[in-house]
Scaffold this active site. Structure first.
Site, PDB file in Angstrom:
ATOM      1  N   GLY A 112       0.782  -1.235   0.000  1.00 29.39           N
ATOM      2  CA  GLY A 112       0.000   0.000   0.000  1.00 29.39           C
ATOM      3  C   GLY A 112       0.807   1.276   0.000  1.00 29.39           C
ATOM      4  N   SER A 113       1.950   1.298  -0.694  1.00 31.88           N
ATOM      5  CA  SER A 113       2.704   2.559  -0.726  1.00 31.88           C
ATOM      6  C   SER A 113       1.913   3.631  -1.480  1.00 31.88           C
ATOM      7  CB  SER A 113       4.100   2.373  -1.328  1.00 31.88           C
ATOM      8  OG  SER A 113       4.034   2.247  -2.724  1.00 31.88           O
ATOM      9  N   ASN A 114       1.200   3.224  -2.529  1.00 31.66           N
ATOM     10  CA  ASN A 114       0.360   4.204  -3.230  1.00 31.66           C
ATOM     11  C   ASN A 114      -0.794   4.669  -2.354  1.00 31.66           C
ATOM     12  OD1 ASN A 114       1.067   4.742  -6.236  1.00 31.66           O
ATOM     13  ND2 ASN A 114       1.482   2.559  -5.932  1.00 31.66           N
ATOM     14  N   LEU A 119     -10.471  -8.856  -9.632  1.00 32.77           N
ATOM     15  CA  LEU A 119     -11.421  -8.231 -10.546  1.00 32.77           C
ATOM     16  C   LEU A 119     -12.661  -7.835  -9.746  1.00 32.77           C
ATOM     17  CD1 LEU A 119     -11.259  -7.832 -13.600  1.00 32.77           C
ATOM     18  CD2 LEU A 119     -12.432 -10.018 -13.891  1.00 32.77           C
ATOM     19  N   ASN A 153      -7.693   2.883 -11.695  1.00 32.87           N
ATOM     20  CA  ASN A 153      -6.618   1.919 -11.425  1.00 32.87           C
ATOM     21  C   ASN A 153      -5.306   2.488 -11.927  1.00 32.87           C
ATOM     22  OD1 ASN A 153      -5.442  -0.594 -10.663  1.00 32.87           O
ATOM     23  ND2 ASN A 153      -5.458  -1.237 -12.813  1.00 32.87           N
ATOM     24  N   HIS A 170      -1.610   1.014 -13.392  1.00 30.50           N
ATOM     25  CA  HIS A 170      -0.916  -0.189 -13.859  1.00 30.50           C
ATOM     26  C   HIS A 170       0.552   0.176 -14.055  1.00 30.50           C
ATOM     27  CE1 HIS A 170      -0.628  -4.147 -15.588  1.00 30.50           C
ATOM     28  NE2 HIS A 170       0.145  -3.625 -16.523  1.00 30.50           N
ATOM     29  N   ASP A 177      -7.474  -4.204 -16.990  1.00 29.26           N
ATOM     30  CA  ASP A 177      -6.568  -3.224 -17.611  1.00 29.26           C
ATOM     31  C   ASP A 177      -7.054  -2.682 -18.951  1.00 29.26           C
ATOM     32  OD1 ASP A 177      -4.890  -3.716 -15.444  1.00 29.26           O
ATOM     33  OD2 ASP A 177      -3.833  -5.310 -16.496  1.00 29.26           O
ATOM     34  N   GLU A 210       4.622   6.602 -10.083  1.00 33.21           N
ATOM     35  CA  GLU A 210       3.271   6.378  -9.544  1.00 33.21           C
ATOM     36  C   GLU A 210       2.975   7.383  -8.437  1.00 33.21           C
ATOM     37  OE1 GLU A 210       3.122   2.223  -8.358  1.00 33.21           O
ATOM     38  OE2 GLU A 210       2.530   1.646 -10.376  1.00 33.21           O
TER      39      GLU A 210
HETATM   40  C1  GAR Z   1       1.840  -0.759  -7.922  1.00 33.19           C
HETATM   41  O1  GAR Z   1       3.050  -0.739  -8.622  1.00 33.19           O
HETATM   42  C2  GAR Z   1       0.675  -0.838  -8.893  1.00 33.19           C
HETATM   43  O2  GAR Z   1       0.944  -0.196 -10.106  1.00 33.19           O
HETATM   44  C3  GAR Z   1       0.571  -2.325  -9.090  1.00 33.19           C
HETATM   45  O3  GAR Z   1       0.761  -2.867  -7.817  1.00 33.19           O
HETATM   46  C4  GAR Z   1       1.709  -2.066  -7.119  1.00 33.19           C
HETATM   47  C5  GAR Z   1       1.206  -1.834  -5.707  1.00 33.19           C
HETATM   48  O4  GAR Z   1       2.202  -1.223  -4.940  1.00 33.19           O
HETATM   49  N1  GAR Z   1      -0.717  -2.671  -9.651  1.00 33.19           N
HETATM   50  C6  GAR Z   1      -0.872  -3.634 -10.561  1.00 33.19           C
HETATM   51  O5  GAR Z   1       0.050  -4.319 -10.948  1.00 33.19           O
HETATM   52  C7  GAR Z   1      -2.292  -3.798 -11.089  1.00 33.19           C
HETATM   53  N2  GAR Z   1      -2.322  -4.632 -12.250  1.00 33.19           N
HETATM   54  P1  GAR Z   1       1.863  -0.586  -3.529  1.00 33.19           P
HETATM   55  O6  GAR Z   1       1.142  -1.659  -2.711  1.00 33.19           O
HETATM   56  O7  GAR Z   1       3.206  -0.271  -2.947  1.00 33.19           O
HETATM   57  O8  GAR Z   1       1.017   0.625  -3.769  1.00 33.19           O
END
Ligand code: GAR
Length: 192
Positions: free
Chosen positions: A9-11, A84, A99, A101, A142, A171
């Protein structure tokens, strides 16, 4: 908004900080399908309500939708969410589910393409560029309309890990800002 995340969950954490004192937009709920996802701890530290909805819980539309209604959710951000979404949920929030990607769609997307799998595949394919794609979510992996893309060079010495770090920087820089702009330009949505 609600954030859905399956892992670290860094985003999601970046959204929590970005919108902490925002006058119009707040992160009001963090949902994971995974009870041990670190994102839930991050939300607790920020004082944001959390819920765990494992796969079978999504088969109860009324309960799921009433949870999101309880927190007044009008937009949903996927941040490393690996499942999904069911059609009833997508229909409830038309053009209000987003989302990110970690590659340049339409390439390197689809079922099974998430996280490090994506970066490994991009490097194995000898791509010179990768990047991020922020898009609206529909019922196929996607494939919703693209709102924003940014690119990063894949350099000769890059590994999946170094590429992942570069993509993650992009991101964090662009995801909250892109969603903020989109929501402010498309306001007043009342869920169906
Ligand atoms: C992120 O890089 C996001 O783009 C990817 O998962 C990671 C989650 O990182 N999402 C996908 O691949 C979706 N198809 P986070 O938990 O550090 O935010």
């Amino acid at each position: 908004m609600a954030i859905l995340a399956s892992g670290s969950g860094s985003n999601a954490a970046n959204f929590m900080v970005y919108f902490r004192n925002h006058p119009r937009i707040s992160v009001s709920l963090v949902v994971s399908n995974n009870a041990s996802a670190y994102v839930l701890e991050r939300a607790c530290k920020e004082g944001i309500p959390t819920a765990v909805l494992p796969g079978p819980a999504w088969e109860e539309p009324r309960q799921v939708l009433s949870l999101f209604d309880r927190y007044g959710i009008t937009a949903v951000v996927l941040a490393g969410y690996m499942r999904l979404l069911p059609p009833y949920f997508i229909n409830k929030y038309p053009d209000r589910i987003f989302n990110i990607h970690p590659a340049l769609l339409p390439g390197f997307g689809g079922k099974g393409m998430y996280g490090m799998h994506v970066h490994r595949t991009v490097i194995a394919a000898g791509e010179k560029q990768s990047g991020i794609t922020i898009h609206l979510v529909n019922e196929r992996y996607d494939q919703g309309p693209i709102l924003f893309q940014a690119t990063v060079e894949v350099e000769p010495g890059d590994t999946p890990e170094t590429l992942a770090a570069k993509v993650q920087k992009l991101e964090h820089k662009h995801y909250p800002k892109t969603i903020e702009t989109h929501l402010l330009n498309n306001p007043n949505h009342t869920p169906a």
